[in-house]
Motif scaffolding. Structure first.
Motif, PDB file in Angstrom:
ATOM      1  N   LEU A 176       3.519  -9.215  -7.293  1.00 51.71           N
ATOM      2  CA  LEU A 176       4.199  -9.591  -8.725  1.00 51.71           C
ATOM      3  C   LEU A 176       4.790 -11.021  -8.089  1.00 51.71           C
ATOM      4  CD1 LEU A 176       5.564  -6.453 -10.229  1.00 51.71           C
ATOM      5  CD2 LEU A 176       3.786  -8.099 -11.287  1.00 51.71           C
ATOM      6  N   ASP A 177       5.547 -11.060  -6.815  1.00 49.47           N
ATOM      7  CA  ASP A 177       6.336 -12.084  -6.463  1.00 49.47           C
ATOM      8  C   ASP A 177       5.203 -13.399  -6.327  1.00 49.47           C
ATOM      9  OD1 ASP A 177       8.493 -13.437  -5.766  1.00 49.47           O
ATOM     10  OD2 ASP A 177       8.897 -12.314  -3.715  1.00 49.47           O
ATOM     11  N   GLY A 202      -4.099  -3.854  -8.438  1.00 44.47           N
ATOM     12  CA  GLY A 202      -2.745  -4.281  -8.329  1.00 44.47           C
ATOM     13  C   GLY A 202      -2.734  -4.839  -6.589  1.00 44.47           C
ATOM     14  N   GLY A 203      -1.641  -4.671  -6.209  1.00 44.62           N
ATOM     15  CA  GLY A 203      -1.495  -4.817  -4.914  1.00 44.62           C
ATOM     16  C   GLY A 203      -2.310  -4.230  -3.907  1.00 44.62           C
ATOM     17  N   PHE A 261      -0.414  -1.366 -12.082  1.00 40.62           N
ATOM     18  CA  PHE A 261      -0.721  -0.999 -10.806  1.00 40.62           C
ATOM     19  C   PHE A 261       0.453  -1.816  -9.725  1.00 40.62           C
ATOM     20  CE2 PHE A 261      -3.869   1.198 -12.998  1.00 40.62           C
ATOM     21  CZ  PHE A 261      -3.999   2.440 -12.465  1.00 40.62           C
ATOM     22  N   SER A 262       1.145  -2.528 -10.183  1.00 36.55           N
ATOM     23  CA  SER A 262       2.088  -2.981  -9.283  1.00 36.55           C
ATOM     24  C   SER A 262       3.376  -2.970  -9.533  1.00 36.55           C
ATOM     25  CB  SER A 262       1.487  -4.721  -9.198  1.00 36.55           C
ATOM     26  OG  SER A 262       2.068  -5.067 -10.426  1.00 36.55           O
ATOM     27  N   GLY A 263       4.278  -3.158  -8.363  1.00 32.37           N
ATOM     28  CA  GLY A 263       5.717  -2.980  -8.696  1.00 32.37           C
ATOM     29  C   GLY A 263       6.179  -1.420  -8.769  1.00 32.37           C
ATOM     30  N   PRO A 307      11.169 -10.749  -9.384  1.00 21.66           N
ATOM     31  CA  PRO A 307       9.636 -10.656  -9.633  1.00 21.66           C
ATOM     32  C   PRO A 307       9.493  -9.225 -10.430  1.00 21.66           C
ATOM     33  CG  PRO A 307      10.366 -10.401  -7.211  1.00 21.66           C
ATOM     34  CD  PRO A 307      11.684 -10.941  -8.065  1.00 21.66           C
ATOM     35  N   ASP A 308      10.233  -8.246 -10.292  1.00 18.87           N
ATOM     36  CA  ASP A 308       9.941  -7.088 -10.851  1.00 18.87           C
ATOM     37  C   ASP A 308      11.077  -6.616 -11.925  1.00 18.87           C
ATOM     38  OD1 ASP A 308       8.768  -4.843 -11.930  1.00 18.87           O
ATOM     39  OD2 ASP A 308       8.993  -3.629 -10.190  1.00 18.87           O
ATOM     40  N   GLY A 309      10.625  -6.032 -13.101  1.00 16.65           N
ATOM     41  CA  GLY A 309      11.712  -5.755 -14.216  1.00 16.65           C
ATOM     42  C   GLY A 309      12.047  -4.546 -14.594  1.00 16.65           C
TER      43      GLY A 309
END
Lengths: 345, 547
Positions: A176-177, A202-203, A261-263, A307-309
């Protein structure tokens, strides 16, 4: 006084907390497998700090230790925070996180059941605004790291700092970053996504962990510890908002799949937004609360400074819970549809 | 025909513990030496004793007459002598004593002449009045006088539901009664149907009672439907069973009759049969004795039998018993005194032991998990009501529809924090009732005070008007012989008139109260009397003017 019912079900708070922790284990094991043993250290540290802070505050408040320490709620908070933080961070980061989670967000609000905000997310929020650099150094997937750490190495890194081994050798930014920085720089999305930290959804590695959280969440659903409303609404709100943004401008906004699929998306949907104390409680209220949290997560990821919320989205929606609950009371048996309820006073 | 069933929300599945007591046939209790028959065994006004201490009574003889509309009669369970009419221990959660007729049995068990009724030729209202004197009340636990429920009133009753669900754990008295006496019970149902004039009859029985279902199906005519309903507590709650069978929700604050449905317990139907076709008033019922006793089972027990005798009939308590519950474990209450008798409301006596009824664990804080809301058959939010009940913010608790709570106990049962939620709701309800009582009393006092003030004011005005009239009159009389042009001071005139009127009245009063035999009094006495009279006249005059 009538004492009935004289029989009780087998339900208990400590068993609920324990089952939720068990449902986290697939994700934890996957994490250890894919990112090295650092997760054991952070889980251990967070748990220890949680117990210490909880016991200390219970003593200060003059409450009995045994029933409240054995409810497992502090341990669950510790695990949720540990799973939201980068592993291999300095020990004091975990200490400060747990201080905010247990002392400030939970005990100062009156302890179990009384807190307005999700304790783990308060811990996370306090850390990300205070130590943004530490919070973005995540353990790299085992295959991508230059240096594979043993459990002892991990302890060494956490307690002694990053001395002999360079942090770059075992950490990397999250997807995300990376997406956020690169997309803003104008890097084409194909070349961002071709970087090794990105996987099929995702990552790299993180997507597997997310899948394991999804499996654990489905276990919670089947055990009826949560209802479908919050996870579904959260993921739907996140995917829909991310999808609309992606359609508008695919160069700036990642696909909904990447978002899911990330964060902290999966962990948030099944384990964090579902915290009963701080979530909406009526069926319609849960849909609104979690749908809005998903939407806010996507908005913060797309336009915010972090980056994440997930954490901020959940905390923002925690504020709205009393209001949402009041206006979404279900129809009571024998009342006419549309009959006003819960608002008379 | 397959009846479509509706599923209400919530409910719980506690261990049913039916096998302990439902395996053996109903046993008839031997006669007791002494019977304690409370006058208040039903909802409403207690019956009025119609026997005196020393009277000999026969089995089935009325000893308490229905008093008021919501009431029903009470009868002697056996023949014997009335030895006391006094406050006795009764099975009630409060543990308070209540008025009862105590009968010493003579062992002859001699009955009055029972008069069966030809109910088919009888007008429903005549039948109902008969039922009032037969002492029939709902045997499912609420003991509402049956004759009122058999009166459809303004509402047309289209459906009669017989409640044989028996959803409370441990209780099996309806189960055994249905298995053993289904044909008689169905005749009672026919009588109910006749009295209510309804078409559809549904008998709801939980599917964990296959024997009872089979027996009832075998006995039921084609037009009466015996329906197996899912086993789930509180599926036998009146509103819940009505919904399961018909899909109709009983409106809040109302009764099922508001939607054309009447619900009776199956045991009541059997008692109605006995009352009408045999002519025997309600003097016995089937009671489940279960739990930690030597021979659990069901007993046909005369009303008024001390509960201690029932336990003896079941072989006595086993060692390690830890108390007794009247009713089921979900909605029952602790028995305070084993001398208390079986009443029409007592369907079950459970002897507790620590294995099945462990000490409740410590209460932890509410985590708003919502398990209570999911278990609530009334679709309430118990944790919200708990919050406000605990804070004594009863207005807010009521705002969350506290009074729709049927106190089934599902919320307490599922609560992971072991909060006795339903206790909080009972407390909140009683506090609200108490406040409303106080408010009504205060309102009454205020309206009384206001009326008194109004009355005093009105009397004052009336007096003033009277005086004014008298003044007019005397003024007219005065002007006829005095100078009509003399300046009239209206105030002085009025005062004078008042004085005049007062004097006249005093004179009149003096005349009317003048003591007899006052002629030829000694002058000293006469003088004294004159002085007193004068003083009285002045006093009367001044008080009159003051007013």
């Amino acid at each position: 006084m009538i004492g009935s019912p004289y029989i009780l079900g087998r339900n208990s708070t400590s068993a609920i907390m324990l089952k939720v922790m068990l449902a986290l284990i697939p994700g934890i094991v996957a994490h250890a497998w894919l990112f090295g043993p650092g997760i054991w250290v952070s889980l251990f540290l967070c748990s220890a700090f949680a117990i210490v802070f909880e016991a200390l505050l219970l003593l200060m408040r003059g409450l009995p230790l045994k029933p409240f320490l054995s409810d497992n709620s502090a341990l669950l908070t510790a695990w949720l925070l540990a799973l939201s933080l980068p592993t291999l961070a300095p020990w004091w980061l975990y200490a400060i996180g747990m201080l905010f989670a247990i002392v400030v967000a939970k005990q100062l609000y009156g302890g179990l059941g009384q807190n307005l905000f999700n304790p783990a997310m308060i811990g996370y929020a306090a850390l990300i605004v205070s130590f943004p650099v530490n919070m973005t150094q995540w353990a790299a997937p085992v295959g991508l790291a230059d240096h594979a750490l043993t459990l002892l190495d991990a302890f060494d890194v956490v307690f002694a700092g990053q001395g002999s081994i360079s942090a770059d050798a075992y950490t990397s930014a999250t997807v995300l970053d990376t997406w956020k920085t690169q997309a803003r720089l104008g890097t084409p999305s194909e070349s961002i996504l071709s970087q090794p930290i990105f996987g099929w959804a995702g990552g790299q590695g993180h997507e597997i962990v997310a899948l394991m959280y999804l499996a654990g969440g489905l276990l919670l659903l089947s055990l009826k510890l949560i209802t479908w409303h919050i996870p579904l609404a959260f993921l739907a709100g996140l995917a829909a908002t991310a999808g609309v943004l992606h359609l508008i401008d695919p160069t700036q906004h990642a696909s909904p799949l990447l978002h899911l699929f990330s964060g902290g998306a999966m962990l948030g949907a099944f384990f964090i937004a579902t915290d009963p104390v701080t979530a909406a409680s009526t069926p319609r209220g849960k849909l609104i609360y979690a749908g809005m949290a998903g939407l806010l997560t996507a908005i913060i990821r797309a336009f915010g400074g972090y980056p994440d919320g997930v954490a901020f989205a959940v905390l923002l929606m925690n504020v709205c819970v009393p209001f949402i609950d009041t206006y979404t009371q279900p129809r009571v048996f024998g009342h006419h549809p549309g009959h006003s309820k819960g608002r008379k006073s | 025909m397959n009846q479509k069933l509706y599923t209400f929300n919530g409910g719980v599945h506690p261990d049913v513990h039916k096998a302990e007591s439902n395996a053996t046939p109903i046993r008839t209790m031997p006669l007791s030496a002494r019977y304690v028959v409370p006058m208040r065994q039903h909802i409403g006004e207690p019956a009025r004793p119609v026997v005196a201490v020393g009277d000999r009574v026969l089995r089935g003889q009325m000893i308490g007459a229905a008093e008021g509309y919501v009431s029903t009669a009470v009868h002697a369970p056996t023949s014997g002598r009335v030895v006391a009419i006094e406050a006795c221990a009764v099975p009630h959660p409060s543990g308070l004593f209540d008025l009862a007729v105590v009968i010493e049995a003579d062992g002859e068990d001699q009955a009055i002449a029972y008069q069966p009724l030809d109910w088919r030729s009888l007008d429903p209202s005549a039948l109902r009045n008969r039922m009032r004197d037969m002492g029939l009340a709902g045997l499912g636990g609420a003991v509402f006088p049956s004759y009122i429920k058999l009166n459809p009133g303004a509402q047309k009753i289209h459906t009669l539901i017989l409640n044989g669900a028996e959803c409370e754990p441990w209780i099996t008295c309806d189960d055994r009664l249905m298995r053993e006496r289904a044909p008689e019970m169905l005749r009672g149902i026919e009588i109910m149907r006749h009295a209510l004039g309804c078409q559809t009859v549904l008998i709801g029985i939980e599917d964990n009672k296959p024997e009872a279902l089979a027996a009832m199906r075998a006995a039921a005519p084609a037009e009466i439907e015996v329906v197996a309903v899912p086993t789930m507590y509180p599926g036998g709650g009146g509103k819940q069973l009505t919904y399961t069978l018909t899909g109709v929700e009983t409106p809040t604050g109302g009764r099922s009759t508001d939607v054309g449905i009447q619900v009776f317990n199956v045991g009541t139907a059997y008692s109605l049969y006995r009352a009408v076709e045999i002519g025997e008033p309600l003097i016995s019922r089937v009671v489940t004795l279960t739990g930690h006793v030597a021979q659990p089972g069901n007993f046909e027990v005369r009303i008024g039998t001390p509960l201690a005798d029932l336990i003896s009939a079941g072989g006595g308590m086993l060692p390690g018993a830890s108390g007794e519950i009247i009713g089921g474990p979900m909605m029952g209450f602790d028995l305070m005194d084993l001398a208390a008798p079986v009443t029409k409301a007592v369907n079950c006596l459970i002897v507790k032991n620590p294995k099945f009824f462990p000490i409740k664990p410590i209460e932890l804080p509410c985590i708003r998990c919502g398990a209570c809301a999911r278990a609530c058959p009334a679709d309430l939010q118990p944790f919200e009501m708990y919050w406000y009940s605990r804070a004594k913010d009863f207005g807010r608790a009521q705002g969350y529809n506290l009074f729709d709570c049927i106190e089934c106990g599902c919320c307490s049962y599922v609560c992971p924090s072991h909060i006795p939620l339903v206790d909080y709701f009972r407390f909140a309800k009683s506090e609200i009732w108490e406040r409303e009582r106080e408010k009504r009393a205060a309102d009454l006092a205020r309206s009384r005070h206001e009326f008194k003030a109004f009355r005093l004011e009105r009397e004052k005005q009336e007096k003033a008007e009277k005086f004014a009239k008298a003044a007019e009159k005397s003024k007219a009389a005065a002007s006829s012989n005095a100078d009509p042009t003399a300046p009239a001071d209206p105030d002085a005139e009025k005062k004078k008139a008042i004085l005049q009127a007062a004097l006249e009245r005093a004179q009149k009063a003096k005349e009317s109260v003048a003591p007899k035999n006052t002629e030829n009094l000694p002058p000293r006495v006469q003088k004294e009397i004159d002085e007193i009279e004068a003083r009285r006249a002045t006093v009367e005059a001044t008080t009159e003017t003051k007013e």
